[in-house]
Design a protein around this motif. Structure first.
Motif, mmCIF file in Angstrom:
data_model
loop_
_atom_site.group_PDB
_atom_site.id
_atom_site.type_symbol
_atom_site.label_atom_id
_atom_site.label_comp_id
_atom_site.label_asym_id
_atom_site.label_seq_id
_atom_site.Cartn_x
_atom_site.Cartn_y
_atom_site.Cartn_z
ATOM 1 N N ALA A 23 0.826 -1.202 0.000
ATOM 2 C CA ALA A 23 0.000 0.000 0.000
ATOM 3 C C ALA A 23 0.865 1.259 0.000
ATOM 4 O O ALA A 23 1.957 1.272 0.592
ATOM 5 C CB ALA A 23 -0.907 0.006 1.221
ATOM 6 N N SER A 24 0.355 2.305 -0.630
ATOM 7 C CA SER A 24 1.032 3.591 -0.617
ATOM 8 C C SER A 24 0.020 4.697 -0.845
ATOM 9 O O SER A 24 -1.056 4.465 -1.396
ATOM 10 C CB SER A 24 2.129 3.640 -1.683
ATOM 11 O OG SER A 24 1.578 3.471 -2.965
ATOM 12 N N THR A 27 -2.517 6.596 4.941
ATOM 13 C CA THR A 27 -1.988 6.175 6.242
ATOM 14 C C THR A 27 -2.434 4.741 6.524
ATOM 15 O O THR A 27 -3.473 4.492 7.139
ATOM 16 C CB THR A 27 -2.446 7.128 7.357
ATOM 17 O OG1 THR A 27 -2.171 8.465 6.993
ATOM 18 C CG2 THR A 27 -1.697 6.794 8.655
ATOM 19 N N PHE A 28 -1.621 3.825 6.071
ATOM 20 C CA PHE A 28 -1.942 2.401 6.099
ATOM 21 C C PHE A 28 -2.357 1.936 7.490
ATOM 22 O O PHE A 28 -3.321 1.179 7.641
ATOM 23 C CB PHE A 28 -0.715 1.623 5.610
ATOM 24 C CG PHE A 28 -0.882 0.133 5.596
ATOM 25 C CD1 PHE A 28 -0.309 -0.650 6.606
ATOM 26 C CD2 PHE A 28 -1.567 -0.490 4.567
ATOM 27 C CE1 PHE A 28 -0.443 -2.021 6.581
ATOM 28 C CE2 PHE A 28 -1.706 -1.874 4.534
ATOM 29 C CZ PHE A 28 -1.138 -2.645 5.553
ATOM 30 N N SER A 29 -1.654 2.384 8.504
ATOM 31 C CA SER A 29 -1.867 1.879 9.854
ATOM 32 C C SER A 29 -3.214 2.278 10.446
ATOM 33 O O SER A 29 -3.587 1.778 11.513
ATOM 34 C CB SER A 29 -0.741 2.357 10.774
ATOM 35 O OG SER A 29 -0.738 3.768 10.836
ATOM 36 N N ARG A 71 -0.439 -8.455 8.796
ATOM 37 C CA ARG A 71 -0.021 -7.172 8.250
ATOM 38 C C ARG A 71 1.261 -6.716 8.914
ATOM 39 O O ARG A 71 1.556 -7.080 10.059
ATOM 40 C CB ARG A 71 -1.110 -6.123 8.428
ATOM 41 C CG ARG A 71 -1.429 -5.744 9.866
ATOM 42 C CD ARG A 71 -2.678 -4.861 9.944
ATOM 43 N NE ARG A 71 -2.479 -3.562 9.296
ATOM 44 C CZ ARG A 71 -3.479 -2.773 8.899
ATOM 45 N NH1 ARG A 71 -4.749 -3.147 9.077
ATOM 46 N NH2 ARG A 71 -3.222 -1.604 8.337
ATOM 47 N N ASN A 73 2.688 -3.056 9.512
ATOM 48 C CA ASN A 73 2.434 -1.622 9.364
ATOM 49 C C ASN A 73 3.712 -0.830 9.079
ATOM 50 O O ASN A 73 3.641 0.257 8.511
ATOM 51 C CB ASN A 73 1.729 -1.075 10.604
ATOM 52 C CG ASN A 73 0.256 -1.456 10.636
ATOM 53 O OD1 ASN A 73 -0.297 -1.970 9.660
ATOM 54 N ND2 ASN A 73 -0.390 -1.215 11.759
ATOM 55 N N ASN A 76 3.873 -1.270 5.364
ATOM 56 C CA ASN A 76 2.633 -0.930 4.629
ATOM 57 C C ASN A 76 2.172 -2.082 3.742
ATOM 58 O O ASN A 76 1.816 -1.883 2.566
ATOM 59 C CB ASN A 76 2.820 0.329 3.783
ATOM 60 C CG ASN A 76 2.905 1.585 4.614
ATOM 61 O OD1 ASN A 76 2.763 1.544 5.842
ATOM 62 N ND2 ASN A 76 3.155 2.707 3.972
ATOM 63 N N THR A 77 2.183 -3.273 4.302
ATOM 64 C CA THR A 77 1.868 -4.463 3.521
ATOM 65 C C THR A 77 0.940 -5.390 4.313
ATOM 66 O O THR A 77 1.107 -5.548 5.528
ATOM 67 C CB THR A 77 3.144 -5.222 3.139
ATOM 68 O OG1 THR A 77 4.009 -4.343 2.422
ATOM 69 C CG2 THR A 77 2.827 -6.421 2.262
#
Length: 116
Positions: A23-24, A27-29, A71, A73, A76-77
């Motif tokens: 992900a990009s 704010t993934f987290s 995941r 964090n 970001n995956t």
């Protein structure tokens, strides 16, 4: 915003695959992450989901005990480890990012085919 899935492919029944979704752009987290799948002629269905901090997961009954979502964090995956694959697991697998009150995001999908 990008969600890029990888790791799909052709595998024999009983085999394993590990899907990744990088992900990009957001704010993934802060997002709940999920894997969905859609087989030809069928509706898209939820496979597995994980909360933003990774403290809680849920699975479709059809994959419980065989699939594991996780995941990272820091990277970001989100991942989907798929074991004991069955022909009925054949589908396009999509990554989804959800946060209440915000637009959710989808990846382009990665194809998983389980066949001998």
């Amino acid at each position: 915003v990008q969600l890029v899935e990888s790791g799909g492919g052709l595998v024999q029944p009983g085999g394993s695959l590990r899907l990744s979704c990088a992900a990009s752009g957001f704010t993934f987290s802060r997002y709940r992450m999920s894997w969905y799948r859609q087989a030809p002629g069928k509706e898209r269905e939820l496979v597995a989901a994980i909360t933003s901090a990774g403290g809680s997961t849920n699975y479709a009954d059809s994959v419980k005990g065989r699939f594991t979502i996780s995941r990272d964090n820091a990277q970001n995956t989100v991942y989907l480890q798929m074991n004991s694959l069955k022909p009925e697991d054949t589908a396009m697998y999509y990554c989804n990012a959800f946060r209440f009150g915000r637009t959710d995001y989808w990846g382009q999908g990665t194809q998983v085919t389980v066949s001998s």
